[in-house]
Design an enzyme around this catalytic site. Structure first.
Site, PDB file in Angstrom:
ATOM      1  N   GLU A   1      32.018  46.518  35.068  1.00  0.00           N
ATOM      2  CA  GLU A   1      32.922  46.730  36.173  1.00  0.00           C
ATOM      3  C   GLU A   1      32.743  48.181  36.576  1.00  0.00           C
ATOM      4  O   GLU A   1      32.461  48.968  37.149  1.00  0.00           O
ATOM      5  CB  GLU A   1      34.175  46.685  35.199  1.00  0.00           C
ATOM      6  CG  GLU A   1      35.191  46.940  36.559  1.00  0.00           C
ATOM      7  CD  GLU A   1      36.710  47.696  36.044  1.00  0.00           C
ATOM      8  OE1 GLU A   1      37.741  47.407  36.275  1.00  0.00           O
ATOM      9  OE2 GLU A   1      37.055  47.607  34.372  1.00  0.00           O
ATOM     10  N   HIS A   2      32.857  49.390  35.003  1.00  0.00           N
ATOM     11  CA  HIS A   2      31.774  50.737  35.544  1.00  0.00           C
ATOM     12  C   HIS A   2      30.220  50.801  35.334  1.00  0.00           C
ATOM     13  O   HIS A   2      30.113  50.563  33.533  1.00  0.00           O
ATOM     14  CB  HIS A   2      32.869  51.187  34.470  1.00  0.00           C
ATOM     15  CG  HIS A   2      34.119  51.434  34.889  1.00  0.00           C
ATOM     16  ND1 HIS A   2      35.396  50.944  34.306  1.00  0.00           N
ATOM     17  CD2 HIS A   2      34.801  51.929  36.356  1.00  0.00           C
ATOM     18  CE1 HIS A   2      36.379  50.572  35.313  1.00  0.00           C
ATOM     19  NE2 HIS A   2      36.151  51.538  35.934  1.00  0.00           N
TER      20      HIS A   2
ATOM     21  N   GLN B   1      56.051  36.449  39.442  1.00  0.00           N
ATOM     22  CA  GLN B   1      57.261  36.089  40.278  1.00  0.00           C
ATOM     23  C   GLN B   1      57.468  37.138  41.787  1.00  0.00           C
ATOM     24  O   GLN B   1      57.344  36.463  42.118  1.00  0.00           O
ATOM     25  CB  GLN B   1      58.871  37.196  39.129  1.00  0.00           C
ATOM     26  CG  GLN B   1      59.053  37.941  39.621  1.00  0.00           C
ATOM     27  CD  GLN B   1      58.581  37.833  37.542  1.00  0.00           C
ATOM     28  OE1 GLN B   1      57.859  37.304  37.058  1.00  0.00           O
ATOM     29  NE2 GLN B   1      59.518  38.976  37.040  1.00  0.00           N
TER      30      GLN B   1
ATOM     31  N   TYR C   1      49.929  44.454  44.746  1.00  0.00           N
ATOM     32  CA  TYR C   1      50.424  45.522  43.258  1.00  0.00           C
ATOM     33  C   TYR C   1      49.906  45.890  41.885  1.00  0.00           C
ATOM     34  O   TYR C   1      48.929  46.515  42.338  1.00  0.00           O
ATOM     35  CB  TYR C   1      50.044  43.950  42.493  1.00  0.00           C
ATOM     36  CG  TYR C   1      50.672  43.323  41.554  1.00  0.00           C
ATOM     37  CD1 TYR C   1      51.900  42.291  40.603  1.00  0.00           C
ATOM     38  CD2 TYR C   1      50.938  43.807  40.685  1.00  0.00           C
ATOM     39  CE1 TYR C   1      52.620  42.549  40.657  1.00  0.00           C
ATOM     40  CE2 TYR C   1      51.475  44.450  38.969  1.00  0.00           C
ATOM     41  CZ  TYR C   1      52.641  43.609  38.947  1.00  0.00           C
ATOM     42  OH  TYR C   1      53.101  43.111  38.119  1.00  0.00           O
TER      43      TYR C   1
ATOM     44  N   ASN D   1      48.652  42.375  34.208  1.00  0.00           N
ATOM     45  CA  ASN D   1      47.920  41.945  34.119  1.00  0.00           C
ATOM     46  C   ASN D   1      48.031  40.034  33.823  1.00  0.00           C
ATOM     47  O   ASN D   1      47.331  39.166  34.611  1.00  0.00           O
ATOM     48  CB  ASN D   1      49.671  41.807  32.401  1.00  0.00           C
ATOM     49  CG  ASN D   1      50.324  40.951  33.390  1.00  0.00           C
ATOM     50  OD1 ASN D   1      50.645  40.352  33.923  1.00  0.00           O
ATOM     51  ND2 ASN D   1      52.269  42.068  32.771  1.00  0.00           N
TER      52      ASN D   1
ATOM     53  N   HIS E   1      27.280  16.823  70.409  1.00  0.00           N
ATOM     54  CA  HIS E   1      27.185  18.165  70.262  1.00  0.00           C
ATOM     55  C   HIS E   1      26.309  18.100  71.456  1.00  0.00           C
ATOM     56  O   HIS E   1      26.470  19.361  72.141  1.00  0.00           O
ATOM     57  CB  HIS E   1      26.592  18.715  68.952  1.00  0.00           C
ATOM     58  CG  HIS E   1      27.557  18.992  68.042  1.00  0.00           C
ATOM     59  ND1 HIS E   1      28.522  18.051  67.210  1.00  0.00           N
ATOM     60  CD2 HIS E   1      27.649  20.679  67.121  1.00  0.00           C
ATOM     61  CE1 HIS E   1      29.615  18.588  66.803  1.00  0.00           C
ATOM     62  NE2 HIS E   1      29.268  19.873  66.401  1.00  0.00           N
TER      63      HIS E   1
ATOM     64  N   HIS F   1      42.940  51.497  28.190  1.00  0.00           N
ATOM     65  CA  HIS F   1      43.327  50.777  29.208  1.00  0.00           C
ATOM     66  C   HIS F   1      43.588  49.279  28.467  1.00  0.00           C
ATOM     67  O   HIS F   1      45.083  49.040  28.806  1.00  0.00           O
ATOM     68  CB  HIS F   1      42.825  50.062  30.455  1.00  0.00           C
ATOM     69  CG  HIS F   1      42.289  51.099  31.528  1.00  0.00           C
ATOM     70  ND1 HIS F   1      43.372  51.649  32.089  1.00  0.00           N
ATOM     71  CD2 HIS F   1      41.258  52.141  31.754  1.00  0.00           C
ATOM     72  CE1 HIS F   1      43.128  52.574  33.325  1.00  0.00           C
ATOM     73  NE2 HIS F   1      41.513  53.151  32.561  1.00  0.00           N
TER      74      HIS F   1
ATOM     75  N   ASP G   1      38.712  57.157  38.697  1.00  0.00           N
ATOM     76  CA  ASP G   1      40.049  55.682  38.767  1.00  0.00           C
ATOM     77  C   ASP G   1      40.849  57.416  39.043  1.00  0.00           C
ATOM     78  O   ASP G   1      41.490  56.701  39.988  1.00  0.00           O
ATOM     79  CB  ASP G   1      40.201  56.340  37.095  1.00  0.00           C
ATOM     80  CG  ASP G   1      39.553  54.983  36.630  1.00  0.00           C
ATOM     81  OD1 ASP G   1      39.287  53.945  36.839  1.00  0.00           O
ATOM     82  OD2 ASP G   1      39.405  55.644  34.985  1.00  0.00           O
TER      83      ASP G   1
ATOM     84  N   GLN H   1      37.918  54.109  28.855  1.00  0.00           N
ATOM     85  CA  GLN H   1      37.551  53.688  29.283  1.00  0.00           C
ATOM     86  C   GLN H   1      38.911  52.260  28.349  1.00  0.00           C
ATOM     87  O   GLN H   1      39.442  51.147  28.991  1.00  0.00           O
ATOM     88  CB  GLN H   1      36.980  52.038  30.358  1.00  0.00           C
ATOM     89  CG  GLN H   1      36.052  53.374  31.079  1.00  0.00           C
ATOM     90  CD  GLN H   1      36.397  53.772  32.601  1.00  0.00           C
ATOM     91  OE1 GLN H   1      37.882  52.623  32.708  1.00  0.00           O
ATOM     92  NE2 GLN H   1      36.714  54.793  33.453  1.00  0.00           N
TER      93      GLN H   1
ATOM     94  N   GLU I   1      20.152  16.123  63.946  1.00  0.00           N
ATOM     95  CA  GLU I   1      21.180  15.808  63.258  1.00  0.00           C
ATOM     96  C   GLU I   1      21.910  14.343  63.562  1.00  0.00           C
ATOM     97  O   GLU I   1      23.125  14.544  62.734  1.00  0.00           O
ATOM     98  CB  GLU I   1      22.342  17.291  62.771  1.00  0.00           C
ATOM     99  CG  GLU I   1      21.817  18.533  61.929  1.00  0.00           C
ATOM    100  CD  GLU I   1      22.629  19.843  62.329  1.00  0.00           C
ATOM    101  OE1 GLU I   1      23.342  19.653  62.784  1.00  0.00           O
ATOM    102  OE2 GLU I   1      21.875  20.259  62.214  1.00  0.00           O
TER     103      GLU I   1
END
Length: 421
Positions: A320-321, A188, A131, A211, A410, A258, A351, A255, A405
């Site tokens: 994040e940064h 979509q 994306y 977004n 098994h 953005h 970036d 930053q 067990e």
């Protein structure tokens, strides 16, 4: 930008504010879930017709506009690009590819005990969807950051979607040899990738930022199609005792521009430095409307009592940064999406062109994962093989564990092969 201190009369209020920052979460995508769910279900049932309807509604695309972007259109964008842009795209691609190649794990096998060979086989995913946002800013860099690691992983089918891709993005796609690029996006587009339509065959995994509606849609399809992560607003933390005022302030603003909900924090014990940074940020945001909103909403300079407290707060924020003063700081950083060291390491270099991926965890998720990498496009398949010697050595122990067990089937499956009673 608000200055708060963990010492003195405002200490209690400052610590409460810091706790709020640590516990932050972006609920923007949660608010988008009801609308995204309607769109996702519509595309799941209606396919291309729903895609076209939403393309017209949200992106102004006519019914005659083809969903698939031709390779000729991508080539034309490349041919029209300036020599300087081509050079920048080529260098960025080279660095991103080199880094992803270094990241790629290898096949291996070894024998932990005689008679048993174990190992792993590294295999790419079959199809991925990348994306690439095209809203407030064109982002050819995101195309590079998502497509190149997929190519390094060896993914045979790489699909790119973007609702209104800029010429720069189309040029980057041509440079990388992208053959499937569709003019769709939003919830979509995510639904089309996850479930498929007559035009767009479904993929195994969806990667890339978007977004709130894109993020909401990714959360809704996650049980049917793998996703990389749920991305929130951009974040930056600078933790510094001796940094350059202009370098710190400009990175915070870079930053912050953005998104109006971006998160920009400076952490230090140096109160004088904090005040200078706050003042410089105030001057710089006058010409950057979006950054000004973000700084007003989520911009803080935190003055701590000690260096140790500054480090604790930084790790708790799990940004994040993150920018730090020197490579010695790497020893204490536990939680960060990507680390930048020193005054020369401007965060926007990461970036675009450094090589490490710019698709990074937000909202504190850096506590548990790193950024997008070649690993997101791979599967690690484990392998094990016994011979008679290995079976004789390990079968009794495995039978003991199986019976402990209560899994008698098994134990019997092992016993049949080993002839142990």
């Amino acid at each position: 930008m608000k200055l708060i201190s963990t010492k003195g009369r405002g200490a209690k209020a400052a610590r409460e504010r810091i706790a709020t920052l640590v516990a932050r979460r972006s609920d923007a995508y949660m608010r988008a879930v009801p609308a995204a769910r309607k769109i996702v279900e519509s595309v799941r049932k209606g396919g291309d017709a729903a895609l076209r309807r939403y393309g017209k509604q949200f992106d102004g695309l006519s019914q005659q506009t083809p969903l698939q972007i031709s390779t000729e259109e991508m080539k034309a964008a490349w041919d029209a690009a300036s020599p300087s842009l081509k050079q920048a795209l080529k260098q960025a691609e080279k660095n991103i590819r080199a880094f992803a190649t270094k990241q790629r794990p290898r096949d291996f096998s070894f024998s932990p005990v005689p008679g048993l060979t174990v190992g792993q086989q590294v295999r790419p995913l079959g199809a991925v969807g990348c994306y690439v946002p095209s809203g407030r800013y064109p982002l050819p860099s995101t195309l590079l950051m998502t497509v190149v690691p997929a190519q390094v992983a060896g993914v045979p089918r790489i699909v790119v979607i973007s609702p209104k891709p800029a010429p720069e993005t189309l040029a980057a796609a041509h440079m990388l040899g992208v053959t499937e690029f569709y003019r769709t996006g939003g919830a979509q587009g995510v639904a089309a990738l996850a479930y498929g339509t007559a035009t767009i065959a479904k993929v195994d995994k969806i990667v890339g930022p978007g977004n709130a509606y894109v993020t909401a849609a990714k959360s809704l399809v996650a049980f049917d199609c793998s996703i990389d992560m749920l991305a929130g607003p951009t974040e930056i933390v600078v933790t510094s005792e001796t940094g350059d005022v202009e370098a710190i302030a400009s990175d915070l603003i870079a930053q912050a521009e953005h998104d109006p909900d971006a998160f920009a924090v400076f952490v230090t014990t140096n109160e004088a430095l904090a005040k200078l940074v706050v003042a410089d940020v105030k001057l710089r945001v006058r010409t950057n409307r979006i950054a000004a909103q973000a700084i007003r909403n989520n911009g803080f300079a935190i003055v701590t009592e000690s260096v140790e407290e500054a480090r604790e707060i930084t790790n708790a924020l799990a940004p994040e940064h993150l920018t730090v003063d020197s490579d010695a700081d790497l020893a204490w950083v536990q939680n960060a999406g990507s680390i930048f060291i020193g005054n020369e390491s401007a965060q926007p270099l990461g970036d675009y062109i450094s090589g490490p991926n710019h698709t990074l965890p937000t909202g504190g998720i850096a506590r548990v994962r790193g950024g997008l990498s070649v690993m997101d496009f791979l599967k690690l398949i484990t392998v094990q093989q016994y011979d008679a010697q290995g079976l004789k050595r390990l079968a009794p122990l495995a039978i003991e564990l199986a019976e402990a067990e209560g899994l008698t089937g098994h134990a019997e499956a092992i016993r049949v092969r080993s002839r142990y009673e």
